[in-house]
Motif scaffolding. Sequence first.
Motif, PDB file in Angstrom:
ATOM      1  N   UNK A   5       0.844  -1.192   0.000  1.00 24.40           N
ATOM      2  CA  UNK A   5       0.000   0.000   0.000  1.00 24.40           C
ATOM      3  C   UNK A   5       0.883   1.246   0.000  1.00 24.40           C
ATOM      4  N   UNK A   6       0.829   1.969  -1.124  1.00 26.17           N
ATOM      5  CA  UNK A   6       1.528   3.248  -1.188  1.00 26.17           C
ATOM      6  C   UNK A   6       0.661   4.327  -0.532  1.00 26.17           C
ATOM      7  N   UNK A   7       1.295   5.461  -0.203  1.00 25.42           N
ATOM      8  CA  UNK A   7       0.602   6.554   0.512  1.00 25.42           C
ATOM      9  C   UNK A   7       0.037   6.069   1.850  1.00 25.42           C
ATOM     10  N   UNK A   8       0.766   5.166   2.491  1.00 27.10           N
ATOM     11  CA  UNK A   8       0.284   4.610   3.765  1.00 27.10           C
ATOM     12  C   UNK A   8       0.196   5.678   4.855  1.00 27.10           C
ATOM     13  N   UNK A   9       0.823   6.834   4.625  1.00 28.71           N
ATOM     14  CA  UNK A   9       0.745   7.905   5.623  1.00 28.71           C
ATOM     15  C   UNK A   9      -0.698   8.330   5.876  1.00 28.71           C
ATOM     16  N   UNK A  10      -1.563   8.132   4.882  1.00 29.44           N
ATOM     17  CA  UNK A  10      -2.986   8.440   5.101  1.00 29.44           C
ATOM     18  C   UNK A  10      -3.529   7.663   6.297  1.00 29.44           C
ATOM     19  N   UNK A  11      -3.116   6.396   6.409  1.00 27.07           N
ATOM     20  CA  UNK A  11      -3.614   5.548   7.492  1.00 27.07           C
ATOM     21  C   UNK A  11      -3.186   6.120   8.842  1.00 27.07           C
ATOM     22  N   UNK A  12      -1.952   6.598   8.925  1.00 24.63           N
ATOM     23  CA  UNK A  12      -1.415   7.078  10.206  1.00 24.63           C
ATOM     24  C   UNK A  12      -2.015   8.418  10.607  1.00 24.63           C
ATOM     25  N   UNK A  13      -2.739   9.048   9.675  1.00 29.71           N
ATOM     26  CA  UNK A  13      -3.466  10.272  10.050  1.00 29.71           C
ATOM     27  C   UNK A  13      -4.544   9.962  11.089  1.00 29.71           C
ATOM     28  N   UNK A  14      -5.091   8.755  11.054  1.00 30.15           N
ATOM     29  CA  UNK A  14      -6.243   8.469  11.909  1.00 30.15           C
ATOM     30  C   UNK A  14      -6.172   7.221  12.762  1.00 30.15           C
ATOM     31  N   UNK A  15      -5.110   6.421  12.608  1.00 30.62           N
ATOM     32  CA  UNK A  15      -5.010   5.176  13.370  1.00 30.62           C
ATOM     33  C   UNK A  15      -3.697   5.161  14.151  1.00 30.62           C
ATOM     34  N   UNK A  58      -0.705   3.538  16.154  1.00 29.13           N
ATOM     35  CA  UNK A  58       0.018   2.257  16.241  1.00 29.13           C
ATOM     36  C   UNK A  58      -0.634   1.177  15.390  1.00 29.13           C
ATOM     37  N   UNK A  59      -1.077   1.540  14.189  1.00 31.12           N
ATOM     38  CA  UNK A  59      -1.842   0.627  13.337  1.00 31.12           C
ATOM     39  C   UNK A  59      -1.071  -0.657  13.042  1.00 31.12           C
TER      40      UNK A  59
END
Length: 415
Positions: free
Chosen positions: A390-400, A402-403
């Motif tokens: 998954x590229x642009x995974x930084x999107x996930x860390x915006x809202x989760x 310690x995902x």
Amino acid sequence: MDEPLTIEGGHPLRGRVRISGAKNASLVIMAASVMIKGETVLENVPRIRDVEVLCGILQHLGARVAWQEDNSLCISVPENIDVETPYELAKKLRASNLLLGSLLGRKGQARICLPGGCNIGSRPMDLHLKGLSALGAEVKLEHGFVEAYTGNLSGTRVYLDFPSVGATENIMMLAALTPGQTYVENAAKEPEIVDLANFLNAAGAKVRGAGTDLIRIEGVKELRGTRYTVIPDRIEAGTFMAAAVATGGDVLVENVIPTHLYSIMAKLQETGAVIRQVNGGVRVIGPKEIMPVDVKTLPYPGFPTDMQSQMMSLLATAKGTSVIVENVFENRFQMVDEIKRMGAKVKVEGHTAVIEGVPALYGARVKATDLRAGAALAIAGLAAQGLTEIENAYYIYRGYENFKAKLQNLGAHVW
């Protein structure tokens, strides 16, 4: 550049996961802290990118913001706080527009950069401005900024054409320090609205009716410092619940408020999952075969738009055809092209997506288009055969918070 998130699918999630504080509740309560004289201490705030960006904006305005040893967040706002949000930070965070109501309440003026290049003609921002104007604020749009001044403020009745969460929050914040009675009709009912009201009341405000479509606010002269614990994140909880179902796993989701999850639990049960409320959480056991389900997103207490993408990933391997109708945000189907790379069969027409279940998804290189799409692609990757990157995974860390670590603790192969 952020590294991609790589997932080896085919490993059912098992174990327990503790849900962090609610992203959307934390952001609006942090914004509301600008109105408080004295020190605000917030517990259960997730250390995620959106929170860190808002910390940066508050510091730019002149506030003192610091994480404590117990992981609580301490915010102290001086009298001479600035009233203009910086473009470079505000463009990263839609919730920066929530400083409009709080700065008006504290300083009587605000100059808010339009968040993320948002078009002022869009419905959500229109309702913010309509509500603040009704209270007596003078609002104008100039060169990508919303400029607002408190003229002769007084309590009034505000009717929202749509139960916008952000508009309801901005109006609540300004009304808390506005003389007289304010009534917000057709108000949003989300748990995050209730959490904001509880925080404001803990600081000395008089807010009643949050969680219903009529909120009554009696203005007070000032708000004082307080210590407050943010509610758990219902969307993070729903995401891990969906991941458990998609992988045929068995997960205990801890630190949740089950009533916030009823619409999500109902749809997951329709897929064949077994869901049990247990002391301190919700246990989710995935079915051997996922049944197709029809979903319509609606304002709370309906099925949340923030869980729609995750449901699409889950239903991609259902035994039959599912239909998702998106009634809240028109651009929520951006991830469709990405999940198709993994073998999903999805057809979109307007606000409707038809998902024809396939026997299996296959790992592929995909790109997150937004926060929830990133989480949804992670769910697809967990359920797929082979490797998903998954590229642009930084999107996930915006809202989760310690995902990756939370998934690894549940037995996922992710790095």
